[in-house]
Design a protein around this motif. Sequence first.
Motif, PDB file in Angstrom:
ATOM      1  N   ARG A  12       0.161   3.624   0.746  1.00  0.00           N
ATOM      2  CA  ARG A  12      -0.955   4.554   0.898  1.00  0.00           C
ATOM      3  C   ARG A  12      -1.181   5.712  -0.358  1.00  0.00           C
ATOM      4  O   ARG A  12      -0.240   5.685  -1.047  1.00  0.00           O
ATOM      5  CB  ARG A  12      -0.642   5.678   2.236  1.00  0.00           C
ATOM      6  N   ASP A  13      -2.169   6.195  -0.335  1.00  0.00           N
ATOM      7  CA  ASP A  13      -2.336   7.375  -1.727  1.00  0.00           C
ATOM      8  C   ASP A  13      -1.959   8.612  -1.032  1.00  0.00           C
ATOM      9  O   ASP A  13      -1.876   8.871   0.162  1.00  0.00           O
ATOM     10  CB  ASP A  13      -3.727   7.592  -2.066  1.00  0.00           C
ATOM     11  N   GLY A  14      -1.213   9.345  -2.095  1.00  0.00           N
ATOM     12  CA  GLY A  14      -0.893  10.810  -1.731  1.00  0.00           C
ATOM     13  C   GLY A  14       0.253  11.344  -2.531  1.00  0.00           C
ATOM     14  O   GLY A  14       0.372  10.613  -3.734  1.00  0.00           O
ATOM     15  N   THR A  15       0.949  12.228  -2.298  1.00  0.00           N
ATOM     16  CA  THR A  15       1.905  12.786  -3.083  1.00  0.00           C
ATOM     17  C   THR A  15       3.296  12.347  -2.535  1.00  0.00           C
ATOM     18  O   THR A  15       3.761  12.248  -1.454  1.00  0.00           O
ATOM     19  CB  THR A  15       2.157  14.303  -3.251  1.00  0.00           C
TER      20      THR A  15
ATOM     21  N   PRO B  44       1.953  12.012  -7.961  1.00  0.00           N
ATOM     22  CA  PRO B  44       0.843  11.533  -7.244  1.00  0.00           C
ATOM     23  C   PRO B  44       0.913   9.960  -7.263  1.00  0.00           C
ATOM     24  O   PRO B  44       0.833   9.524  -8.309  1.00  0.00           O
ATOM     25  CB  PRO B  44      -0.222  12.153  -8.072  1.00  0.00           C
ATOM     26  N   ILE B  45       0.353   9.458  -5.989  1.00  0.00           N
ATOM     27  CA  ILE B  45       0.360   7.884  -5.937  1.00  0.00           C
ATOM     28  C   ILE B  45      -1.165   7.700  -5.664  1.00  0.00           C
ATOM     29  O   ILE B  45      -1.555   8.229  -4.589  1.00  0.00           O
ATOM     30  CB  ILE B  45       1.263   7.488  -4.874  1.00  0.00           C
ATOM     31  N   VAL B  46      -1.687   7.101  -6.344  1.00  0.00           N
ATOM     32  CA  VAL B  46      -3.054   6.507  -6.489  1.00  0.00           C
ATOM     33  C   VAL B  46      -3.145   5.000  -6.582  1.00  0.00           C
ATOM     34  O   VAL B  46      -2.980   4.593  -7.782  1.00  0.00           O
ATOM     35  CB  VAL B  46      -4.233   7.448  -7.174  1.00  0.00           C
ATOM     36  N   ARG B  47      -3.197   4.448  -5.714  1.00  0.00           N
ATOM     37  CA  ARG B  47      -3.367   2.916  -5.552  1.00  0.00           C
ATOM     38  C   ARG B  47      -4.478   2.413  -6.499  1.00  0.00           C
ATOM     39  O   ARG B  47      -5.502   2.898  -6.312  1.00  0.00           O
ATOM     40  CB  ARG B  47      -3.164   2.343  -4.408  1.00  0.00           C
ATOM     41  N   LYS B  48      -4.468   1.510  -7.511  1.00  0.00           N
ATOM     42  CA  LYS B  48      -5.458   0.811  -8.230  1.00  0.00           C
ATOM     43  C   LYS B  48      -5.590  -0.489  -7.811  1.00  0.00           C
ATOM     44  O   LYS B  48      -6.728  -0.917  -8.436  1.00  0.00           O
ATOM     45  CB  LYS B  48      -4.955   1.068  -9.796  1.00  0.00           C
TER      46      LYS B  48
ATOM     47  N   ASP C 176       0.487  -0.406  -8.829  1.00  0.00           N
ATOM     48  CA  ASP C 176       0.857  -0.034  -7.480  1.00  0.00           C
ATOM     49  C   ASP C 176       2.260  -0.121  -7.226  1.00  0.00           C
ATOM     50  O   ASP C 176       2.846   0.153  -6.039  1.00  0.00           O
ATOM     51  CB  ASP C 176      -0.073  -0.991  -6.583  1.00  0.00           C
TER      52      ASP C 176
ATOM     53  N   PRO D  63      -0.318  12.169   2.528  1.00  0.00           N
ATOM     54  CA  PRO D  63      -1.929  11.872   2.117  1.00  0.00           C
ATOM     55  C   PRO D  63      -2.394  13.258   1.246  1.00  0.00           C
ATOM     56  O   PRO D  63      -2.083  14.464   1.854  1.00  0.00           O
ATOM     57  CB  PRO D  63      -2.543  11.509   3.402  1.00  0.00           C
ATOM     58  N   PHE D  64      -3.173  13.059   0.382  1.00  0.00           N
ATOM     59  CA  PHE D  64      -3.774  14.012  -0.349  1.00  0.00           C
ATOM     60  C   PHE D  64      -4.510  15.277   0.680  1.00  0.00           C
ATOM     61  O   PHE D  64      -4.633  16.189   0.213  1.00  0.00           O
ATOM     62  CB  PHE D  64      -4.581  13.638  -1.393  1.00  0.00           C
TER      63      PHE D  64
END
Length: 406
Positions: free
Chosen positions: A331-334, A362-366, A371, A403-404
């Motif tokens: 998942r995206d988030g911190t 910060p995790i932002v999947r691309k 990833d 999650p953000f």
Amino acid sequence: MATRALILVEGSPTGSGLLFIQAAQRLGFHPITLSSDPAQYDYLAAETYEAVRVDTSNLDALIRECSDLGATYDIAGITSSLEAFYATIGKLCRHFNLPGPNPTSIERCCDKFVQRQLLAEAGVPIPAYRLAADGKDVESSVAEIGLPVVLKPAVGAGSVGVRLCRDADEVAEHTSYLLDGKHTWGCSPRILVEEFAQGPLYFAAIMGNEVVGIGAAEYDPPPHFVFRECTFPALLTDDEHERIADVSLSCLRALDLGWGPKSIELRWTKRGPVVIEVNPRLGGAPTPQLVKLAYGVDLVTQHIKLVIGDEPNLQKRHSQIAAVRSLIADRDGTLDWIDGDSRATAVSGVAEVKLHVKPKTPIVRKGDYRDRIGYVIAASPTLARTKVILQRAVNLISWSITPFDV
């Protein structure tokens, strides 16, 4: 006598950059990294390896810097662990009369459309393909090839911007992503539309004109192409191994890539091995580690030997089954925390545990190589044993991502 130095153009925060530095030191060379931003590589600061800030996108600037370094050091060779700089490496090596790749061949290979054309002309089995410059071109190309298709930038690496499109909506969505400013182009937009070749995935690790080993790999579930697991050697029959090796070597002849390391991606389809991509450089980490564990061949060291003009030694010293499992964010988030790596490292048979991220990142999947937040490598005499070790170690690593929008 001047100190012999190995020049490395850029490195890799999560890849083979550190492996090249360590191998250079073992061979008695002083490694110097040239980078537009040395601070992006944690390992340079951690071990106080020498680095010089220079605009690595500017060939003249690199020539000047290497000339300046040549006044102090005896430059034994110049190379890089990154495909994006490999044509530049070839030009630098030619300027300084050092061993290196043919820059023209590298540039042709790195343009996936030109690569496809050359392979097709040589009769190498490849997926059906078309080149598109806009949405209308994409639509007509998909109509000719038929769904599903893979859309990808004609120039790029690491599966950046690559997606499997299974219906018209996914085609439209990804075309919009690539053309409407969300994807970063280093040139004018050119999209490769390809038939989706279906079947088991394999990688051939090559040095010069010798296939050192063939590995089997798996991606995470579609539509993206994020590596989940890779095993060396692949369990193949003698006939399967020979056919993959023959097709791989035919790629080298078609693309004039006889010098140096290559990594070739293939799928075994109904018509046998089909070439998905030829990468004119050493496979990124952890491929070198897997090959070393499986065969006892250190591809990074042997590559450096080529770079300095020596003969590489590709003789296999032992036989094990080595495998890697990527740790992929769900998942995206911190990233709140991640731990268990020390426990995983302590598992018998685990060769390496690597985490690419730290808490509060910060995790932002691309949908590409970015990833992967880490990996675990294991090795043993059998595939079954290696898989058990790998799973046991992976189960010990856990993390939490908030999650953000929470």
